[in-house]
Design an enzyme around this catalytic site. Structure first.
Site, PDB file in Angstrom:
ATOM      1  N   ASN A  41       0.844  -1.194   0.000  1.00  0.00           N
ATOM      2  CA  ASN A  41       0.000   0.000   0.000  1.00  0.00           C
ATOM      3  C   ASN A  41       0.882   1.247   0.000  1.00  0.00           C
ATOM      4  O   ASN A  41       1.957   1.274   0.605  1.00  0.00           O
ATOM      5  CB  ASN A  41      -1.002   0.002   1.163  1.00  0.00           C
ATOM      6  CG  ASN A  41      -0.385  -0.219   2.524  1.00  0.00           C
ATOM      7  OD1 ASN A  41       0.682  -0.826   2.644  1.00  0.00           O
ATOM      8  ND2 ASN A  41      -1.037   0.258   3.555  1.00  0.00           N
ATOM      9  N   GLU A  54      -3.019  -4.482  -3.140  1.00  0.00           N
ATOM     10  CA  GLU A  54      -3.524  -5.305  -4.251  1.00  0.00           C
ATOM     11  C   GLU A  54      -3.405  -4.538  -5.564  1.00  0.00           C
ATOM     12  O   GLU A  54      -3.072  -5.100  -6.610  1.00  0.00           O
ATOM     13  CB  GLU A  54      -5.001  -5.683  -4.010  1.00  0.00           C
ATOM     14  CG  GLU A  54      -5.232  -6.633  -2.861  1.00  0.00           C
ATOM     15  CD  GLU A  54      -5.394  -5.950  -1.495  1.00  0.00           C
ATOM     16  OE1 GLU A  54      -4.893  -4.804  -1.343  1.00  0.00           O
ATOM     17  OE2 GLU A  54      -5.981  -6.556  -0.599  1.00  0.00           O
ATOM     18  N   CYS A  88      -9.988  -5.306   1.063  1.00  0.00           N
ATOM     19  CA  CYS A  88     -11.126  -4.386   1.189  1.00  0.00           C
ATOM     20  C   CYS A  88     -12.118  -4.644   0.049  1.00  0.00           C
ATOM     21  O   CYS A  88     -11.818  -5.368  -0.906  1.00  0.00           O
ATOM     22  CB  CYS A  88     -10.644  -2.931   1.175  1.00  0.00           C
ATOM     23  SG  CYS A  88     -10.192  -2.328  -0.463  1.00  0.00           S
TER      24      CYS A  88
HETATM   25  N1  THU Z   1      -5.193  -1.684   2.598  1.00  0.00           N
HETATM   26  C1  THU Z   1      -4.629  -2.454   1.615  1.00  0.00           C
HETATM   27  O1  THU Z   1      -3.518  -2.193   1.155  1.00  0.00           O
HETATM   28  N2  THU Z   1      -5.338  -3.508   1.153  1.00  0.00           N
HETATM   29  C2  THU Z   1      -6.559  -3.875   1.622  1.00  0.00           C
HETATM   30  O2  THU Z   1      -7.218  -4.722   1.028  1.00  0.00           O
HETATM   31  C3  THU Z   1      -7.057  -3.268   2.858  1.00  0.00           C
HETATM   32  C4  THU Z   1      -6.492  -1.927   3.164  1.00  0.00           C
HETATM   33  C5  THU Z   1      -4.435  -0.534   3.073  1.00  0.00           C
HETATM   34  C6  THU Z   1      -5.018   0.794   2.646  1.00  0.00           C
HETATM   35  C7  THU Z   1      -4.449   1.720   3.680  1.00  0.00           C
HETATM   36  O3  THU Z   1      -3.168   2.154   3.234  1.00  0.00           O
HETATM   37  C8  THU Z   1      -4.278   0.858   4.915  1.00  0.00           C
HETATM   38  O4  THU Z   1      -4.409  -0.482   4.476  1.00  0.00           O
HETATM   39  C9  THU Z   1      -5.290   1.131   6.011  1.00  0.00           C
HETATM   40  O5  THU Z   1      -6.570   1.110   5.512  1.00  0.00           O
END
Ligand code: THU
Length: 129
Positions: A41, A54, A88
């Site tokens: 992320n 992702e 998510c």
């Molecule tokens: N996040 C992801 O990278 N993937 C997911 O499927 C869930 C959330 C990240 C987004 C953000 O940078 C952090 O987790 C907190 O929400």
């Protein structure tokens, strides 16, 4: 391959740029042609401009391709500081674009794979055109 995907997701999470949430995420994709792609992320001071691990991994997969639609057979999702990290809602839809209901989704923590589910479990009756 399960262990490899976990290790790759762990290494990817360690590259995360997540100073705002302090929630580093790493992902490793296995594509149908046997290649692996990773992502983390990447957050931004303008919060909505950040994106998920992702999305980074899918970008790498697409840019490594020769056009056409690649296929995801397995994916590991790892929250570096979490007991378990599930994709998510938006990422479930992004994964569905390149996966199948049978695509394995390994939910991981630092130590290893905690649970394996399918994309169909995570996103039943997904939208498609
Ligand atoms: N996040 C992801 O990278 N993937 C997911 O499927 C869930 C959330 C990240 C987004 C953000 O940078 C952090 O987790 C907190 O929400």
């Amino acid at each position: 391959m399960r262990d490899t995907l976990h290790k790759l997701a762990l290494a990817a999470a360690q590259k995360s740029h997540s100073p705002y949430s302090n929630f580093p995420v790493g992902v490793a994709i296995l594509s149908a042609d046997g290649k692996t792609y990773t992502g983390c992320n990447i957050e931004n001071a303008s919060y909505p401009e950040g994106w998920c691990a992702e999305t980074t991994a899918i970008s790498h997969m697409i840019m490594d391709g020769k056009g056409g639609t690649p296929h995801i057979t397995e994916i590991a999702v790892l929250g570096l500081k979490a007991d378990l990290c599930t994709p998510c809602g938006g990422c479930r839809q992004r994964l569905a674009e390149f996966g199948m209901p049978e695509t394995k989704v390994h939910l991981c923590n630092q130590e290893g794979i905690v649970e394996t589910v399918t994309l169909g479990d995570l996103l039943p009756k997904s939208f498609s055109l």
